[in-house]
Design a protein around this motif. Sequence first.
Motif, PDB file in Angstrom:
ATOM      1  N   PHE A  69     -24.222 101.959  10.341  1.00 19.76           N
ATOM      2  CA  PHE A  69     -23.065 103.031  10.224  1.00 19.76           C
ATOM      3  C   PHE A  69     -23.700 104.018   8.826  1.00 19.76           C
ATOM      4  O   PHE A  69     -23.849 104.937   9.003  1.00 19.76           O
ATOM      5  N   GLN A  70     -23.792 102.980   8.001  1.00 19.44           N
ATOM      6  CA  GLN A  70     -24.146 104.193   6.756  1.00 19.44           C
ATOM      7  C   GLN A  70     -25.692 104.419   6.872  1.00 19.44           C
ATOM      8  O   GLN A  70     -25.862 106.080   6.546  1.00 19.44           O
ATOM      9  N   SER A  71     -26.598 104.337   7.589  1.00 19.45           N
ATOM     10  CA  SER A  71     -27.769 104.704   7.859  1.00 19.45           C
ATOM     11  C   SER A  71     -27.769 106.471   8.861  1.00 19.45           C
ATOM     12  O   SER A  71     -28.449 107.118   8.708  1.00 19.45           O
ATOM     13  N   GLU A  72     -27.190 105.851   9.908  1.00 22.91           N
ATOM     14  CA  GLU A  72     -26.538 107.069  11.111  1.00 22.91           C
ATOM     15  C   GLU A  72     -25.293 107.734  10.474  1.00 22.91           C
ATOM     16  O   GLU A  72     -25.228 108.834  10.982  1.00 22.91           O
TER      17      GLU A  72
END
Length: 323
Positions: free
Chosen positions: A316-319
């Motif tokens: 989620f954080q990378s996206e």
Amino acid sequence: MAMGKNKTGIMAAISAASETPKSNSSERAHRALPKGTIGSVRAGLGGIQEIDTGLVLAWGPKDRLGIELTAVNNTEPHESIQVLAESIAEAGQQVPVLLRPSKEQDGHFEVIYGQRRILACRHLGVPVKALIRTLDDSDALMAKGLENAGRAELSYYERVRFAQAILEQEYTRADVCQALAISKNTLSQLERINRMVPVAVGEAIGAAPGAGRPKWTALATAFENARLDEEHILRVLNNHANADSDERMEIVLREVGKRGKQERNTETRTPVPGVSIKSGKTGLAVSIKRAGENKKFANWLDQNLDQLIRDSFERFQSENPEG
């Protein structure tokens, strides 16, 4: 802090303050009072003194909502104070208040109990009849609690706030139980109400004298289970500013029912057999039957769920680098 050491004396003081003077013989101010205080006392009947309400200061944990004793009360008095003032104007002040000499301001007094009577007399512009005792903080708190308990003047929520106010002044839980004449279990119930119901909501509702423990407990549970939102409730109450305190409580409890109905409209989906996901406005829940063909999967997921969530969060954080 030992509060039981002078209980007999406190009870005697309360009893004395509850009796209407029967004698017409006047007495001088109590010999034990500080010199400056004696000069502020006008001799009364049967040990009862008449005190200028301007000399009376607030003291101790606050035990009432919407009623505050300040140096000068310029605003229109609370409705209950006006009613009490009318009664005193017609029949006189039947029950004296209990005061103690102030250590901070010579010639002044601190109110142990009887704040409403003081405000009513101030509204009428007459001195207040008072019994004056030199009590330390522990005995004063005991007297305040016993008088409230004996007269059953406080609403349930006022008792909640009174108990919290005592604790915030660094008294022990045992002190609170003794002052309010309640058990440890009852104190725990009061503490839960105070912890779960936002103070702003409680104050917006008010004392609600007709609402006892069941209604406040229902409200606390609703907030605990996220079925109510503080900001939403405050907006609702702001739209009913003219309702009395008990009516405002009923308005809030009706909101609990409305929010409950909304939650029943949550979306439920089943990505694989035996697994259900419930998605609502206030939360997301995953349920897996730990039985039959799903038992092994449920056990495996139980052991790996933490890591799966961490992996998902990293994804989620990378996206969403800015989210």
